[in-house]
Design an enzyme around this catalytic site. Sequence first.
Site, PDB file in Angstrom:
ATOM      1  N   CYS A  35       0.760  -1.410   0.019  1.00  0.00           N
ATOM      2  CA  CYS A  35      -0.097   0.494  -0.016  1.00  0.00           C
ATOM      3  C   CYS A  35       0.801   1.342  -0.024  1.00  0.00           C
ATOM      4  O   CYS A  35       0.213   1.977  -0.494  1.00  0.00           O
ATOM      5  CB  CYS A  35      -0.616   0.136   0.983  1.00  0.00           C
ATOM      6  SG  CYS A  35      -0.790   0.075   2.938  1.00  0.00           S
ATOM      7  N   HIS A  45      -1.593   1.390   8.168  1.00  0.00           N
ATOM      8  CA  HIS A  45      -2.582   1.787   6.212  1.00  0.00           C
ATOM      9  C   HIS A  45      -2.029   2.586   5.837  1.00  0.00           C
ATOM     10  O   HIS A  45      -1.905   3.215   6.718  1.00  0.00           O
ATOM     11  CB  HIS A  45      -3.229   0.807   6.122  1.00  0.00           C
ATOM     12  CG  HIS A  45      -3.531   0.948   4.843  1.00  0.00           C
ATOM     13  ND1 HIS A  45      -3.142   0.129   3.735  1.00  0.00           N
ATOM     14  CD2 HIS A  45      -5.241   1.407   3.878  1.00  0.00           C
ATOM     15  CE1 HIS A  45      -4.201   0.268   2.229  1.00  0.00           C
ATOM     16  NE2 HIS A  45      -4.982   1.207   2.516  1.00  0.00           N
ATOM     17  N   ASP A  55      -8.124   5.047  -2.221  1.00  0.00           N
ATOM     18  CA  ASP A  55      -7.186   4.613  -2.032  1.00  0.00           C
ATOM     19  C   ASP A  55      -7.146   3.684  -3.125  1.00  0.00           C
ATOM     20  O   ASP A  55      -7.449   1.991  -3.622  1.00  0.00           O
ATOM     21  CB  ASP A  55      -8.390   2.901  -0.391  1.00  0.00           C
ATOM     22  CG  ASP A  55      -6.678   2.755  -0.214  1.00  0.00           C
ATOM     23  OD1 ASP A  55      -5.783   2.482  -1.224  1.00  0.00           O
ATOM     24  OD2 ASP A  55      -6.673   1.821   0.932  1.00  0.00           O
TER      25      ASP A  55
END
Length: 348
Positions: free
Chosen positions: A9, A36, A53
Site C-alpha cells: 500500500c 495502512h 485508496d
Amino acid sequence: VVSTQSTGCGEWANCFTGVCRALGYDARYIYDVTDHVWTEIFSPHLDRWVHVDPCENAWDRPLVYEQGWKKELSYVIAFSKDEVVDVSYRYTLNPKNLAPRRINEDAVQNKIANCNKFNYRHSPEKQQFLMKRLAKEMTAMLLKHNSEGEDEYEGRVSGSLAWRQSRGEGGTVSHLQQEGAVIQTGEVVQAFSLRYSPATDKYFISKDGGPDQVSAKFNSLAYKSENVVRKVEYDWNMVYLARGDSGDSSITWRVECSKPIKSARITMLHKTFHQGEVSWSCDLDGESSSFQPQFSDIDLSKLNGSTIFSITAKMSSPGVQDNCWQHTQLFRIDLGGHEIPFEIYLTF
C-alpha cells in the site's frame, strides 16, 4: 509499481499521490498508524477532501476501514506540501470509540502544530485560504456524521486471502449467508414481474401491470445466498453481484404462485473472466435441470402448469482464490444504468 503491480500500500500511495500532484491536483498522503496508507484529493467541485485508496480501488469510502476491515482506528494523519492535519474523525462512524485508543493525544497535537509552523511560509492570501479550508474541514468532521454509515462495506481486497485473514481485515462474512426468503406472487389475474437492478440494489415487483413494489438489497428476496456480494467498480463505473473471498458461491430465488403458470420468461445476464464459471439451474418439483440465459430471454415451457420453482446461479473459479470477484459477475451494468439484467416474467 505499474509494471509489477505486486507492491504494498505504501508504494501505491506514494506513486498515486505523486501522479495526482504532477497532474495539478491538490493531493495528500494519509497515514493510519494501525498500518495502512492511502491518498486524499481536494475536489473543487465538491469543495472538500475526498478519500481515494489506489491499493483497494476505493473512492470516497472513508468508513471502509472501520466498517469493512473492522480496524480499531486511533490516529489517521494527512500530510501535504502545505500542512499536516489530524483527519481521524473522517474515518470513523463512532468518534467516541477513538478516544480510549488515542494515546498521548496532547503530544501528538503539539507535534502537528510544530510541523505546521514550518509549512505556513506562504503569502498572506495563501495562508488565509488554507486556514479557511482547514476550519471548514474540521467543522465538517465534527458535525457530520456520515451519510454512508448504513452502507455495506467489504473487507480488504488487496493481498492474498491468507494474509488478509491473518491480519483480521477480511471483514465479517455473516451477511454473506442467508436462507428463507420466498417470492410469492399473491393474487394475480394475468401477469407477475420481478426485476432487479444492481445499480440501485433494489427489486421491483409488478402484478398485472400495477405500480411497482420495491424491496431493497439483493439478498432481501434470495431464498439462499452464500458468499455473494454486491461489487461496485468506481474506476470503471460498473456494478454487479460477485463471489466473496472464500470458495464457490451461489444464490437462489424461489417463486411460489397462487395459480398454475401459463408461460414463463427469464432473463439472467452474467459475464465471466479468466477461469470464472457461472452455471444456472431451474428446480421444479425436486428435479433440477441446467439452462443458460446468457444475454437472452429463455422460455421455460416446462414451467407451464407449475406453481413452485427455483432458479439458482453458481459461481466458481477453479484453482483461483484471490480477487474472486473479478472472475464471475452477475447482472453487470453501468453504475448509473437503467438496464434490467434480471427479470422473471410469468403469466397465468
